[in-house]
Design an enzyme around this catalytic site. Structure first.
Site, PDB file in Angstrom:
ATOM      1  N   THR A 180      10.542  54.137   4.521  1.00 48.09           N
ATOM      2  CA  THR A 180      11.512  54.473   5.393  1.00 48.09           C
ATOM      3  C   THR A 180      12.531  54.982   4.574  1.00 48.09           C
ATOM      4  OG1 THR A 180      11.012  53.287   7.180  1.00 48.09           O
ATOM      5  CG2 THR A 180      13.346  54.027   7.327  1.00 48.09           C
ATOM      6  N   PHE A 182      16.457  56.273   4.546  1.00 49.03           N
ATOM      7  CA  PHE A 182      17.786  56.049   5.232  1.00 49.03           C
ATOM      8  C   PHE A 182      18.880  56.929   4.619  1.00 49.03           C
ATOM      9  CE2 PHE A 182      15.402  52.054   5.378  1.00 49.03           C
ATOM     10  CZ  PHE A 182      15.451  51.589   6.383  1.00 49.03           C
TER      11      PHE A 182
END
Length: 284
Positions: A180, A182
């Site tokens: 992921t 960010f």
């Protein structure tokens, strides 16, 4: 020398969420205080207000689930500035109250994306019902607080440690190359562009006619920028017209600002989200 005050970092989710892990990886030895927010809308509002948070980390895309388009729209409508990014490998784990086994578990709670990432694992346990919840770590905390035997959560090992849960199965995500990304967000009056900034995030719209997008991309190519992402989203109220979200890394001798100025005459509603240093990948 006086010790600096802890940096107040707003995250979506509770303590122990992957957002917290990403924040601690990004800021390294800098002392941080985690400020939880239940939703990304709340995260943006709290950070904009600046009363309880100095900075925020917001997930923007995942290698399996793709882009979080609602977060792109939040970013586009907010004055917050992107000052950095960090990539975290997402390792999902099944946990429950101490003394439980997988055969004891009849229901498992977690965020919908976490559940989607682990469905192959749970096909081996058809007696377990998967239930969507607000957050990974908050699911673990809820089970701990309510003493719910027979219930499990999908969350990080940090959440398991924080809420005194037993790990029943580790790394249960289907794809082990699951990252992921960010973004690190800050109010514009406090944001500073790093001296080694090499990445740009921006958005723009274009004329609704043949070749409009090609012209923009051709200019960026001429300025030797490496386009790392392009994502489109419909413009509400303007059927078949789109807003484009673009990330690029400046690799040539010409700076990023020159490339941006070169596309400005071709683009409408051009918004620069931030100039920052390309992020690093971390595992936890």
């Amino acid at each position: 020398m006086a010790t600096p005050e802890p940096l107040r970092v707003c995250i979506q989710g509770g303590p122990g969420a992957f957002h917290e892990i990403a924040a601690r990886q990004y800021f390294g030895s800098r002392q941080v205080t985690i400020v939880p927010a239940l939703t990304f809308e709340e995260l943006v509002a709290v950070t904009e207000a600046g009363e309880t948070a100095d900075i925020a980390l917001m997930a923007i895309e995942n290698t399996l689930a793709g882009s979080l388009m609602a977060n792109y729209q939040l970013l586009n409508n907010s004055p917050l500035v992107v000052i950095g990014e960090v990539y975290l490998r997402i390792v999902q784990n099944l946990m429950a109250l101490p003394g439980q086994t997988i055969s004891d578990i009849t229901e498992v709670y977690s965020h919908p994306i976490a559940i989607a990432q682990c469905r192959d694992f749970f096909r081996r346990f058809p007696h377990i019902r998967l239930i969507e919840a607000e957050d990974t770590a908050l699911s673990a905390r809820l089970i701990r607080d309510q003493g719910r035997a027979g219930a499990g959560a999908i969350a990080s090992t940090l959440a398991a440690d924080m809420y005194h849960m037993d790990l029943l199965a580790e790394s249960i995500e289907t794809n082990k190359n699951n990252y992921t990304r960010f973004l690190v967000l800050q109010r514009p009056q406090a944001a500073e562009i790093p001296a080694d900034a090499d990445k740009v995030s921006l958005s723009f719209s274009i004329d609704h006619e043949v070749g409009s997008l090609y012209k923009v991309l051709a200019v960026l190519a001429a300025y030797q920028v490496n386009l790392t992402k392009i994502q489109s989203a419909p413009i509400i109220g303007k059927p078949w017209e789109y807003l484009f979200f673009v990330d690029f890394i400046s690799e040539g001798k010409v700076g990023a600002l020159q490339a941006i100025e070169a596309i400005r005459p071709l683009a409408h509603s051009l918004k620069i989200f931030g100039r920052y240093k390309k992020g690093e990948q971390h595992e936890f």
